[in-house]
Design an enzyme around this catalytic site. Structure first.
Site, mmCIF file in Angstrom:
data_model
loop_
_atom_site.group_PDB
_atom_site.id
_atom_site.type_symbol
_atom_site.label_atom_id
_atom_site.label_comp_id
_atom_site.label_asym_id
_atom_site.label_seq_id
_atom_site.Cartn_x
_atom_site.Cartn_y
_atom_site.Cartn_z
ATOM 1 N N THR A 90 0.845 -1.178 0.000
ATOM 2 C CA THR A 90 0.000 0.000 0.000
ATOM 3 C C THR A 90 0.888 1.239 0.000
ATOM 4 O O THR A 90 2.045 1.182 0.396
ATOM 5 C CB THR A 90 -0.905 -0.016 1.251
ATOM 6 O OG1 THR A 90 -1.625 -1.242 1.281
ATOM 7 C CG2 THR A 90 -1.896 1.127 1.269
ATOM 8 N N ASP A 135 -8.782 -9.381 1.796
ATOM 9 C CA ASP A 135 -9.382 -8.569 2.855
ATOM 10 C C ASP A 135 -10.732 -9.123 3.307
ATOM 11 O O ASP A 135 -11.318 -8.616 4.257
ATOM 12 C CB ASP A 135 -9.557 -7.118 2.386
ATOM 13 C CG ASP A 135 -8.298 -6.292 2.598
ATOM 14 O OD1 ASP A 135 -7.391 -6.770 3.285
ATOM 15 O OD2 ASP A 135 -8.225 -5.170 2.065
ATOM 16 N N SER A 160 -11.439 -2.899 4.599
ATOM 17 C CA SER A 160 -10.067 -2.437 4.473
ATOM 18 C C SER A 160 -9.628 -1.733 5.740
ATOM 19 O O SER A 160 -10.444 -1.168 6.469
ATOM 20 C CB SER A 160 -9.926 -1.481 3.283
ATOM 21 O OG SER A 160 -8.626 -0.917 3.234
ATOM 22 N N SER A 161 -8.329 -1.760 6.007
ATOM 23 C CA SER A 161 -7.759 -1.071 7.161
ATOM 24 C C SER A 161 -7.207 0.302 6.813
ATOM 25 O O SER A 161 -6.645 0.968 7.677
ATOM 26 C CB SER A 161 -6.622 -1.918 7.765
ATOM 27 O OG SER A 161 -7.109 -3.147 8.218
ATOM 28 N N GLY A 182 0.541 -0.436 5.504
ATOM 29 C CA GLY A 182 0.896 -1.360 6.569
ATOM 30 C C GLY A 182 -0.138 -2.413 6.897
ATOM 31 O O GLY A 182 -0.137 -2.956 8.004
ATOM 32 N N GLY A 183 -1.062 -2.740 5.967
ATOM 33 C CA GLY A 183 -2.039 -3.789 6.257
ATOM 34 C C GLY A 183 -2.908 -3.418 7.443
ATOM 35 O O GLY A 183 -3.241 -2.249 7.660
#
Length: 276
Positions: A90, A135, A160-161, A182-183
């Site tokens: 990302t 995800d 999503s984060s 960073g997930g």
């Protein structure tokens, strides 16, 4: 949730980090249980953000002890299983223009090189397709056979984060813009940076470079820095399970001041702060 507590305004003080980890633990319990594409699942966002509910959640935090694995706070709401592993592929950028308008943007192809499929509209060049399927929850039902909110379905958007963030002053003026790759750790990276600037008085560069401590409703995770070992011991004494790991964040932060803009780029990646 943290509004219920006086933070000590000392960077990475054990009392403050304990509170940050416990508040994150409660937030992740609700996030993992309830959030999914609102076109497919009714979302209790208003209830989760209601002041009375947040005060109730904050009251569960003990200053000297850890909650362990927190339970979701809306038991009558249909629940889900924890999110699947979220690979960090990302990027994030923040921009403020000459008129003072700002934007905070996070973009992701999910796993490295996304789905490994390149497409082109002209026959030359092109772009990678993403692989956001990871995800979704990997199991469509829980142990009781109930449908998981974030299960895969045709046409459904995965949870999503990504957490592009604008922080406003009390009178509604733009104060900070930030975000990170960073997930699923993005949420913790951004939350810690906000606390670092708002409560600990750090500037954007200092906040971006600060060692990471976060919690995703499990072990309290520490960035693999030896300087954090005494802090980990202090939290273990309060009942935290702790774990050290490599954390490749990529925070991009801008602060709007009366004198102009102040920027900070995460030293863990190749980002840079630039301006006229």
């Amino acid at each position: 949730v943290l509004d219920a507590f006086p933070l000590g305004r000392a960077p990475l003080a054990a009392d403050d980090v304990h509170l940050l980890a416990e508040a994150s633990r409660l937030a992740f319990a609700d996030r993992n249980a309830y959030l999914a594409d609102p076109a497919f699942v009714d979302q209790p966002v208003a209830r989760l953000l209601a002041p009375d509910y947040l005060r109730e959640r904050a009251a569960a935090i003990e200053p000297d002890g850890s909650l362990g694995e927190a339970e979701p706070g809306l038991p009558e709401q249909r629940g889900a299983l924890p999110a699947a592993w979220e690979p960090p592929s990302t990027t994030h950028l923040v921009v403020v223009d000459r008129w003072g308008d700002g934007v905070s943007v996070t973009a992701s192809v999910e796993n490295a090189f996304g789905s490994r499929r390149m497409v082109s509209l002209t026959g030359e060049g092109g772009f990678l397709l993403n692989n956001q399927l990871t995800d979704f929850a990997f199991q469509p039902e829980d142990e009781a056979g109930r449908a998981v909110a974030n299960r895969p379905e045709a046409g459904k958007r995965p949870r999503s984060s990504m957490a592009p963030t604008l922080v406003l002053t009390a009178d509604g003026k733009l104060a900070w813009l930030l975000g990170s790759p960073g997930g699923s750790r993005i949420i913790g990276f951004v939350a810690e940076a906000v606390v670092a600037m708002v409560d600990w008085g750090l500037n954007p560069a200092e906040a971006a470079a600060l060692p990471h401590v976060l919690n995703r409703n499990g072990a309290t995770e520490f960035e693999a820095w030896s300087e954090l070992e005494p802090l980990a011991e202090a939290l273990m004494a309060r009942g935290h399970e702790t774990r050290f790991d490599v954390m490749v964040s990529g925070l991009a932060i801008l602060q709007v001041t009366a004198e102009g803009l102040r920027g900070g780029a995460d030293p863990r990646r190749e980002g840079v702060a630039l301006g006229d």
